[in-house]
Design an enzyme around this catalytic site. Structure first.
Site: not given
Ligand code: NAP
Length: 319
Positions: A136, A139-140
């Protein structure tokens, strides 16, 4: 005969499920949407949605699902946040058993359980998940500020996310097993003209390597022989999706070879009264607009099915 509590239960709250819910609530059906996590599905981790009609400037995936959910709320869609232990789809009354033991029943079901990222299944991938291996970018990505990282894959997800990752990383190497991308042309053009993106063609990631502090390199294999090591601190695996079909495995439901549910164009599955919409379906185009459209079609099909079940017209709602 046992009476169902609901006319319709929708399983899953991504764009497909929320749109089916919006239509059902607006159509005054006795409907419940069951979602195991947060509504939104995979779109929640989509950095930017540039191609959803009506949003001329684009918007974040989070904002888009927030708007769809709010739209369904406006019509009074009832949602339940709970994990499902099993489904019984046979018979006229279908049942949904939650992990807390509660049993919900409905005359029709729309499956909108979606899909999840596929894994490479190579040494080091699982060991370093969360410590350098990610599925992701939204997200990261911020964890990789000024670092050199890699993306594996050649589809829309890989290229869109490689572009997103250039906001943080100093260099993004896209590793693709062929010499041509699958991604749409406009994304390809953007990626090819981005100075921070490099491409390694005809190359596979064979192993993720590192130590206690995380990933430090990848072992790569060239299609025509030869191995090399690429020094990176992060690997984003964006190689497609696998169906969230675990609840369906016990059912004689027609699926394709990848485990995605086969429907007709009315979203009807091989089990009467059961419909499917969104990424769980076997199909070629996986766009948010498709998922939403399929949710609407599935709901209209469920309404038609309910209308055809003359013995199934009165429902006792328990909540
Ligand atoms: P995808 O389109 O199936 O592409 C997967 C990519 O990963 C392909 O390039 C494939 O290579 C590669 N791949 C698959 N297995 C691999 C393996 N074991 N090792 C190395 N490479 C591997 O998947 P996606 O990009 O996740 O997209 C999923 C769906 O969502 C698609 O329908 C896509 O159009 C849609 N989507 C749309 C947008 C958008 O419209 N902006 C954004 C994201 C996703 P090959 O090319 O050699 O098969």
């Amino acid at each position: 005969m046992q009476q169902a509590q609901y006319q319709l239960i929708i399983v899953g709250g991504g764009p497909a499920g929320l749109t089916a819910g919006l239509y059902a609530a607006r159509g005054r059906l006795e409907v419940l949407l069951v979602e195991r996590g947060t509504t939104g599905g995979q779109v929640l981790v989509t950095d930017w949605v540039d191609n959803y009609p009506g949003f001329i400037e684009g918007l974040s995936g989070f904002d888009l699902v927030d708007k769809i959910a709010a739209h369904a709320d406006r019509f009074g869609l009832t949602k339940k946040y709970a994990a499902i232990a099993s489904l019984d789809l046979t018979g006229e009354v279908k049942s949904v058993t939650l992990e807390n033991g509660e049993v919900l029943t409905a005359s029709t079901i729309i499956l909108c359980t979606g899909a999840r990222p596929r894994k490479l299944d190579i040494p080091g991938e699982y060991e370093f998940t969360g410590r350098g291996v990610s599925y992701c970018a939204t997200c990261d990505g911020p964890f990789y500020r000024n670092q050199e990282i890699a993306v594996v894959g050649g589809g829309n997800s890989a290229i869109q996310d490689a572009l997103h990752l250039t906001k943080f990383a100093s260099k993004v190497t896209v590793i693709h097993r062929r010499d041509q991308l699958r991604a749409t042309k406009i994304l390809q053009e953007k990626a090819f003209s981005n100075q921070k993106i490099d491409f390694l063609w005809n190359t596979q990631v064979l192993e993720v390597r590192g130590d206690k502090s995380g990933v430090d390199s990848l072992l790569l294999g060239r299609q025509h022989g030869g191995e090399s090591v690429l020094k990176v601190t992060g690997l984003f695996v964006l190689i497609g999706i696998a169906p969230n079909n675990e609840l369906l495995l016990a059912h004689p439901m027609q699926t394709d070879e990848g485990g995605f549910v086969v429907t007709d164009e009315e979203m009807t599955t091989s089990i009467p009264g059961v419909f499917a919409a969104g990424d769980i379906r076997s199909k070629r185009s996986r766009q948010i607009i498709n998922a939403a459209g399929e949710g609407a079609v599935a709901e209209l099909s469920a309404e038609r099915y309910l209308g055809s079940q003359v013995t199934d017209t009165s429902h006792n709602r328990s909540e």
